[in-house]
Design an enzyme around this catalytic site. Structure first.
Site, mmCIF file in Angstrom:
data_model
loop_
_atom_site.group_PDB
_atom_site.id
_atom_site.type_symbol
_atom_site.label_atom_id
_atom_site.label_comp_id
_atom_site.label_asym_id
_atom_site.label_seq_id
_atom_site.Cartn_x
_atom_site.Cartn_y
_atom_site.Cartn_z
ATOM 1 N N LYS A 187 6.135 0.641 -11.596
ATOM 2 C CA LYS A 187 4.988 1.471 -11.204
ATOM 3 C C LYS A 187 4.538 2.217 -12.463
ATOM 4 C CE LYS A 187 7.337 5.656 -9.831
ATOM 5 N NZ LYS A 187 7.433 6.702 -8.840
ATOM 6 N N CYS A 192 15.256 2.007 -6.335
ATOM 7 C CA CYS A 192 15.558 2.773 -5.114
ATOM 8 C C CYS A 192 15.221 2.010 -3.850
ATOM 9 C CB CYS A 192 14.821 4.100 -5.161
ATOM 10 S SG CYS A 192 15.274 5.067 -6.594
ATOM 11 N N LEU A 229 0.060 3.905 1.668
ATOM 12 C CA LEU A 229 -0.663 2.825 2.335
ATOM 13 C C LEU A 229 -1.512 2.064 1.310
ATOM 14 C CD1 LEU A 229 -1.827 4.336 5.771
ATOM 15 C CD2 LEU A 229 0.066 2.766 5.318
ATOM 16 N N VAL A 236 18.453 10.783 -12.025
ATOM 17 C CA VAL A 236 18.540 11.863 -11.034
ATOM 18 C C VAL A 236 19.293 13.062 -11.604
ATOM 19 C CG1 VAL A 236 19.530 12.497 -8.795
ATOM 20 C CG2 VAL A 236 18.451 10.266 -9.091
ATOM 21 N N ALA A 238 -2.055 -1.107 -0.516
ATOM 22 C CA ALA A 238 -1.622 -2.512 -0.547
ATOM 23 C C ALA A 238 -1.561 -2.957 -1.995
ATOM 24 C CB ALA A 238 -2.610 -3.360 0.232
ATOM 25 N N GLY A 239 -0.671 -3.857 -2.308
ATOM 26 C CA GLY A 239 -0.547 -4.307 -3.692
ATOM 27 C C GLY A 239 0.436 -5.449 -3.806
#
Ligand code: UGA
Length: 431
Positions: free
Chosen positions: A320, A260, A250, A11, A252-253
C-alpha cells in the site's frame, strides 16, 4: 511510568516511541544486535513517516533508549509490552516461539511486580498460556499480571493512529492491571474498553478479519459491476453512506496484502478450527482476495492474448502507499504471473524497491528511477499501488513515451473520461 517494549519491529518501535513521547521512560529491546546498533545511531530500520524524528527527539530527551538485553528491560520497568513477531506456521496458525522465549526471560529476570502486556497479535488463550510460561521460570516468586492490549496501527499512519485511536482495548484479569493501563493511555483521551483477556485477543483477530471481509466484499461487487456495466465507486459510496456500513475500507482494487490481514485471517481460520468451528466465510474472503490480485494479468491477456515479449510497466510495488513494506504485496503475485507469461517487466516504487529486489531474486525486472522511465517503450502500465505521485503524472508525456497505450488502473485512481480523451485504452476495477 517505566516501560519496556520487547521487540523493536514495526509495532514495538512505534509503540515505544509514542509512549516515550507521552512522557514515559521507555526501553526498547530487540535481540537483533545490528538493529539496536542502528537505533542507537538514530537510524530507523524501516520506513514510517515521522518515526525518525519522534525517535530522535525522545532519545535526546532521555525518555527513549535501546538495548539487546531483555533482562535490562525487565528489571528496569513496571510495564512490559511484548511486541515480538508471531509469523505464520505452514498450517496458517501463529508461531508463538518468540513469545515463549520472551516469557521465559521475563520469568527468569523478574524482580518485583510487573504487568506483562501482549501487544503482538496472538491467538485467543495465549494470555493464559503466557502466564504459565512466566510462572514456570519465576523462581523469585514475584507478583505479576498478564494483559492483552491489541494494536490497531496501520503502516504509513502508525503515529497518528497511536495518538488518535478510535478505541483502546484492554484485556485484564484484575482491577490493578486495568488501572495501570488506563492511566498509561489516559493522555490520549480516547474511548477505553476494558474486557477479559480472551475477549481482547479475539477483538484483534475479528477486527482484521472484518476489514478483510469488507475489502473482499467490495471487490466481489466490483466484479459484478464490471459484468453489469455499473460503477463500483458510485456503488461503494451508495453503500457506505449507510452509517451501519460506513465508507471506510470499501475501495475496490487489487485486494489486500501486507503482513497483517493475510496472516491474521489465516490464523483466525486456524484458531476457529482448533476450537471446533469451520469459519467458511473467512476462507471465501481469502479466495476472493487471491483471485482479485491477478486482475491486471487477466485484463492484459484479454487485450493481448499472449503476453510473451510484451513490455509491462508496474507502478507501485509496496502493499500500500506510504510504506516500503513488500510483505505479501499483490505486486508479488502480479509480477510472478507476468514473468511466467513471458512479459518484460519494468517497475518503479518510491520506497519499496530495495525490499522488492530481495524478493524478486529469480525474476528479471528493470527497476526504474521514476514513472516516466517505466513508461518508455511500455505496451501497458499497471497501477498496483496508489502512491499520490501516480495520481499527478503528466499523462501526455506518459502517452508519448509508451509504445502502446494501455493503462490498467488496479486502484481506480484515474478518471476514465479524461484518460480515454488522451487516447489511452483504460481498464479499471469494477467501472
Ligand atoms: C491493518 C489494520 O488496518 C490495522 O488496524 C492493524 O493494526 C494492522 O493491520 C495490524 O494488524 O498490524 P495495515 O496492514 O497497515 O493495517 O494496512 P491497511 O491500511 O489496513 O491496509 C491493508 C490492505 O488492505 C492494503 O493492502 C490495502 O491496499 C488494502 N485495502 C485497504 C484495500 O484494498 N481497500 C480498502 O478500502 C482498504
Amino acid at each position: 511510568m517505566k516501560i519496556a517494549v520487547i521487540g523493536s519491529g514495526y509495532v514495538g518501535l512505534v509503540t515505544g516511541a509514542c509512549f516515550a513521547d507521552l512522557g514515559n521512560e521507555v526501553i526498547c529491546v530487540d535481540n537483533d544486535l545490528d538493529k539496536i546498533k542502528k537505533l542507537k545511531n538514530n537510524k530507523i530500520p524501516f520506513y514510517e513517516p515521522g518515526l525518525d524524528n519522534l525517535v530522535k527527539v525522545n532519545v535526546r530527551e532521555k525518555r527513549l533508549s535501546f538495548t539487546s538485553e531483555i533482562s535490562e528491560g525487565v528489571k528496569e520497568s513496571e510495564v512490559i509490552f511484548i511486541a515480538v513477531g508471531t509469523p505464520p506456521r505452514e498450517d496458517g496458525s501463529a508461531d508463538l516461539s518468540a513469545i515463549e522465549r520472551v516469557g521465559k526471560e521475563i520469568g527468569t529476570n523478574i524482580n518485583g511486580y510487573k504487568l506483562i502486556v501482549e501487544k503482538s497479535t496472538v491467538p485467543v488463550r495465549t494470555g493464559e498460556w503466557l502466564r504459565n510460561v512466566i510462572e514456570k521460570y519465576n523462581v523469585n516468586n514475584c507478583e505479576f499480571d498478564v494483559a492483552s492490549n491489541p494494536e490497531f496501527l496501520r503502516e504509513g499512519t502508525a503515529i497518528q493512529d497511536f495518538m488518535n485511536p478510535d478505541r483502546i482495548v484492554i484485556g485484564v484479569e484484575n482491577e490493578k492491571a486495568a488501572q495501570i493501563l488506563i492511566s498509561l493511555y489516559q493522555p490520549l483521551n480516547a474511548p477505553i474498553l476494558v474486557t477479559d483477556i480472551k475477549s481482547a485477543e479475539i477483538i484483534k483477530h475479528a477486527s482484521n478479519a472484518f476489514l478483510s471481509m469488507k475489502i473482499s466484499f467490495i471487490n466481489a461487487v466490483a466484479n459484478i459491476c464490471e459484468l453489469a456495466g455499473a460503477d463500483i465507486k458510485k456503488v461503494a459510496k451508495g453503500i457506505g453512506l449507510d452509517k451501519r456500513i460506513g465508507e471506510a475500507f470499501l475501495n475496490a482494487g487489487l485486494g489486500y496484502g501486507g503482513f497483517c490481514f493475510p496472516k491474521d485471517l489465516d490464523a483466525f481460520i486456524a484458531i476457529s478450527k482448533d476450537l471446533g468451528y469451520d469459519f467458511k466465510l473467512l476462507k471465501e474472503v481469502r479466495n476472493i482476495n487471491d483471485y482479485q490480485k491477478l486482475f491486471p494479468v487477466r485484463k492484459l491477456k484479454e487485450i493481448y492474448g499472449n503476453l510473451s515479449g510484451k513490455n509491462i510497466g508496474i507502478l507501485g510495488l509496496a502493499f500500500k502507499p506510504n510504506t516500503d513494506d513488500m510483505r505479501l504485496a499483490p505486486s508479488i503475485d502480479i509480477i510472478n504471473a507476468l514473468h511466467k507469461e513471458g512479459a518484460n517487466i519494468k517497475a518503479y516504487d518510491p520506497e519499496a524497491m530495495e525490499n522488492a529486489k530481495k524478493i524478486f531474486k529469480d525474476v528479471s525486472i528493470t527497476y526504474c528511477d521514476n514513472s516516466y522511465e517505466v513508461a518508455k517503450d511500455s505496451d501497458a502500465i499497471v497501477i498496483v499501488t496508489e502512491w499520490n505521485e501516480f495520481k499527478y503524472l503528466d499523462l501526455f508525456k506518459i502517452k508519448d513515451l509508451m509504445k502502446d497505450n494501455v493503462i490498467i488502473d488496479g486502484r481506480n485512481i484515474y478518471d476514465r473520461k479524461k484518460i480515454e480523451k488522451l487516447g489511452f485504452k483504460y481498464k479499471a476495477v469494477g467501472r
